[in-house]
Enzyme design. Structure first.
Site, PDB file in Angstrom:
ATOM      1  N   GLU A 151       0.813  -1.226   0.000  1.00 55.65           N
ATOM      2  CA  GLU A 151       0.000   0.000   0.000  1.00 55.65           C
ATOM      3  C   GLU A 151       0.846   1.276   0.000  1.00 55.65           C
ATOM      4  OE1 GLU A 151      -2.937  -0.297   3.149  1.00 55.65           O
ATOM      5  OE2 GLU A 151      -4.267  -1.420   1.826  1.00 55.65           O
ATOM      6  N   GLU A 311      -6.608  -7.935  -0.745  1.00 51.95           N
ATOM      7  CA  GLU A 311      -7.031  -7.943   0.664  1.00 51.95           C
ATOM      8  C   GLU A 311      -8.480  -7.522   0.777  1.00 51.95           C
ATOM      9  OE1 GLU A 311      -4.869  -5.459   3.356  1.00 51.95           O
ATOM     10  OE2 GLU A 311      -2.939  -5.906   2.443  1.00 51.95           O
TER      11      GLU A 311
HETATM   12  C1  GLA Z   1      -4.171  -2.677   4.856  1.00 59.37           C
HETATM   13  C2  GLA Z   1      -2.790  -3.290   4.918  1.00 59.37           C
HETATM   14  C3  GLA Z   1      -2.712  -4.501   5.782  1.00 59.37           C
HETATM   15  C4  GLA Z   1      -3.560  -4.361   7.003  1.00 59.37           C
HETATM   16  C5  GLA Z   1      -4.976  -4.048   6.608  1.00 59.37           C
HETATM   17  C6  GLA Z   1      -5.917  -3.942   7.782  1.00 59.37           C
HETATM   18  O1  GLA Z   1      -4.896  -2.998   3.765  1.00 59.37           O
HETATM   19  O2  GLA Z   1      -2.262  -3.564   3.649  1.00 59.37           O
HETATM   20  O3  GLA Z   1      -1.354  -4.678   6.126  1.00 59.37           O
HETATM   21  O4  GLA Z   1      -3.053  -3.339   7.790  1.00 59.37           O
HETATM   22  O5  GLA Z   1      -4.981  -2.811   5.961  1.00 59.37           O
HETATM   23  O6  GLA Z   1      -7.184  -3.551   7.369  1.00 59.37           O
END
Ligand code: GLA
Ligand code: ZN
Length: 676
Positions: A151, A311
């Site tokens: 991210e 995710e």
């Molecule tokens: C993000 C991150 C993860 C985690 C999630 C929790 O998407 O990439 O590492 O912290 O949030 O929601």
């Protein structure tokens, strides 16, 4: 195929951090994974500290073990490079890795996504680690992709960034004269005589808080800084990409995006990525159209190529204001929503809940209870079983859309940096207003960039195209001349690429295509509005009401109130073989639905089918056939009349054309189309 290797199904799994646990639970994890039909794990997302405990010390013992564990258990690996949080020793020894905030505050060690993108130390060691990982693990056949960092986002205003910004500007503008022109520095006597006089635009210089939004005195410099930060992080990505590609040119490389994340120009980034992946965490109270639009944006980044849902949470997100549970069926529904829009993998954060720090109450397959007797586990295992049964039938399916919505990051930045005309100017909201209409009409729509080819579309909409970049007007002109329908709105065509106004009347370069010119615009405070009639019904006009003159276009509707009553609010202009439409104010969802319906009818674009409001409808097709997705987001059972005969891939049920399909609350049907 997006992945490396022999992948014959929608991969199912997600972030797995066994390094945060003692080895005694690992075998149990494997048992639970088998039970839940997990076949892919994203490893090594935040392990830099253990992989490189000192400047010249690397230690892969633990990762070796983990790689062996998952390989022995037949799991595929999405291998992360661990560079989204630097080790403490690095921050201490090389403070250039630390970021400086918007207010000028230099950060200390802490948090994550915390490295300055222009830090020589960060760039050197992140690429070095990525290379070592590729060298060491690249030949293991089960690595399906590289997951660079995590991210990317945020920003930095440190001295290294300031220096690099000047270099970026030299590259872009060549001379200071050109820079002064592009930023219109004659305003307020801001002329730069030397490159060194250029400083970063933050609270110490050009930017300030206006309520809770950040404003700037010089849009040109602030806009360029956004571009520069996006490019700087992209360079970091590329350095790591190069490092892993050196050893494993056959393994595709990605990083996880965040949907409509304003900070990075994902359209530019996607050109450097082998496939797009993203993290879907709908905000509390978000409507299904929002996730749908984000999925379509992600699909559009690589011109319709399937992408990965990297995710989502199995149930709760610890960082929401209210960590509400995903109701029974919702995780499954949202997973299929991703697939319905073009995802070829369904993945989660995360596999096992941590016991410490800020994510210990985030959802996971295995929660603190530690066993499989939980609702979340059962739901995940059931979905895993379904995806296993589906096999490869849906893989690489494409969606065909004849309508498009233009989305542009530069435009987003520029429109929202604008001082005036209204604090209610929100690019995302404007896009969503139009997107919702297509969604509700079950008309597939692509979210495209100004660089994309328009020729396959019958209707191109560009809501709030405040910045009409060099060349895009020419492209639109050609598109409409050739028979295309084009629709744009208030607050469009004002400026060119540097945020300098195109003089001669708004909407600048789009005037001739639209056959109008806008003389003034009335920003109405929240709650206030004008009115207009369309198709015999009355609708609201709000936020910004343009007072425009026809120059070849006809008025489809006029304002009903105020001193501009009788002036056009909605116009149509025949241009070449096509037509260009202009909506001079913001209206409500009811209007957009009616108007887009009429436009699509006139443009010859047909909905996939009619369905009750709560049911979302999409279509994907590949070599195996056409697949109709029906997703019931509602709270009750719904019925839809099928436009085709088909077989439900999930239940095996068979339906004839014109038959009714009943869909329980939050339920999904995926019909392989048999008779059209
Ligand atoms: C993000 C991150 C993860 C985690 C999630 C929790 O998407 O990439 O590492 O912290 O949030 O929601
Ligand atoms: Zn910096």
């Amino acid at each position: 195929m997006i992945w490396n290797g022999d992948v014959k199904k929608i991969l199912y799994g997600g972030d797995y951090n066994p390094e945060q646990w003692g080895e005694d639970v690992w075998e149990e994890d494997m048992r639970l994974f088998r039970k839940a039909h997990i076949d892919v794990v994203t490893l090594n997302v935040f392990s830099w500290a253990s992989l490189q405990p000192g400047e010249d010390v690397y230690d892969f013992t633990k990762l070796d073990k983990i790689m062996d564990l998952v390989s022995d258990n037949g799991l595929k690996v999405c291998l992360a490079t661990s560079t989204a949080a630097h080790p403490a020793w690095m921050a201490r020894k090389y403070p250039d890795v630390l970021r400086t905030e918007h207010n000028g505050m230099r950060r200390k060690f802490g948090s994550r996504h915390n490295s300055c993108p222009n830090s020589p130390t960060y760039r050197k060691y992140s690429a070095a680690l990525a290379g070592r990982l590729a060298e060491r693990y690249g030949n293991r056949g089960n690595i399906v992709a590289w997951h660079i960092a995590n991210e990317y986002g945020g920003e930095c205003y440190c001295e290294n960034c300031e220096k690099a910004f000047r270099e970026w500007l030299k590259e872009r503008y060549g001379t200071l004269e050109e820079l002064n022109r592009a930023w219109d520095t004659a305003f307020w006597g801001h002329t730069f005589y030397e490159w060194e006089e250029v400083v970063v635009p933050n609270l110490q210089s050009e930017e300030f808080y206006w309520g809770d939004c950040i404003r700037t005195n010089f849009q040109g410099i602030s806009l360029d800084y956004r571009r520069f930060i996006s490019d700087s992080m992209l360079e970091c990505y590329r350095l790591e990409e190069e490092a892993v590609k050196k050893y494993t040119p056959w393994i595709p490389v990605t990083t996880n995006f965040m949907g409509f994340y304003k900070g990075l120009d994902y359209q530019k980034w996607a050109r450097s990525m082998d496939f797009v992946s993203w993290d879907n965490y709908p905000a509390y109270g978000a409507v299904p159209e929002q996730a749908a639009m984000a999925h379509d944006l992600m699909r559009g980044l690589k011109q319709g190529m399937p992408y990965v849902l990297m995710e989502q949470t199995p149930s709760v997100s610890n960082w929401h204001t209210y960590c509400a549970l995903k109701r029974p069926g919702v995780m499954r529904l949202w997973s299929y929503q991703a697939v319905a829009h073009g995802a070829d993998a369904v993945m989660f954060f995360q596999m096992r809940r941590s016991i410490g720090a800020c994510e210990k109450y985030h959802g996971a397959l295995i929660d603190h209870a530690g066993h499989e007797n939980t609702r979340v586990f059962r739901e995940m295992a059931a979905l895993g079983g379904e995806l296993e049964k589906l096999g490869d039938i849906l893989l690489e399916g494409r969606s065909k859309a004849r309508a498009a919505i233009v989305m542009d990051w530069d435009n987003w930045w520029a429109a929202e940096y604008s001082a005036g005309p209204s604090k209610l100017i929100h690019y995302y909201e404007e896009l969503l207003a139009y997107y919702k209409a297509f969604y509700r009409l079950n008309i597939p729509v692509d979210v495209i960039s100004v660089e994309d080819d328009l020729s396959g579309y019958a209707l191109v909409t560009a809501p709030m195209l405040y910045m009409c970049k060099d060349g895009f007007d020419g492209k639109l002109r050609k598109f409409v001349e050739g028979g295309g329908f084009f629709l744009t709105t208030y607050f469009s065509g004002y400026v060119e690429d540097h945020d300098l106004v195109v003089t001669g009347g708004y909407p600048g370069r789009l005037k001739d295509i639209l056959g109008i010119w806008v003389e003034e615009s009335d920003a109405l405070p929240e709650g206030e509005g004008n009115r207009f009639l369309y198709g015999g019904k009355e609708y609201r006009a709000e936020i910004l009401c343009d007072l425009l003159h026809l120059q070849g276009a006809e008025a489809l509707s006029v304002y009903e109130e105020d001193f501009y009553a009788g002036m056009p609010v909605l116009t149509a202009h025949s241009y070449g073989k096509g037509k260009a439409f202009y909506m001079a104010a913001r209206s409500g969802d009811d209007f957009y639905e009616e108007f887009i319906k009429d436009l699509c009818e006139e443009a010859g674009i047909r909905p996939i089918m009619e369905a009750p409001q709560q049911i979302e409808v999409t279509m994907r097709e590949n070599g195996n056939g056409k697949f109709l997705f029906l997703l019931n987001h509602g709270e009750d059972t719904q019925e839809a009349v099928l436009p085709c005969g088909g077989e439900d891939l999930l239940t095996g049920g068979r339906y004839g054309k014109g038959e009714k399909l009943r869909l329980g609350k939050k339920d999904v049907a995926i019909l392989k189309v048999l008779t059209e």
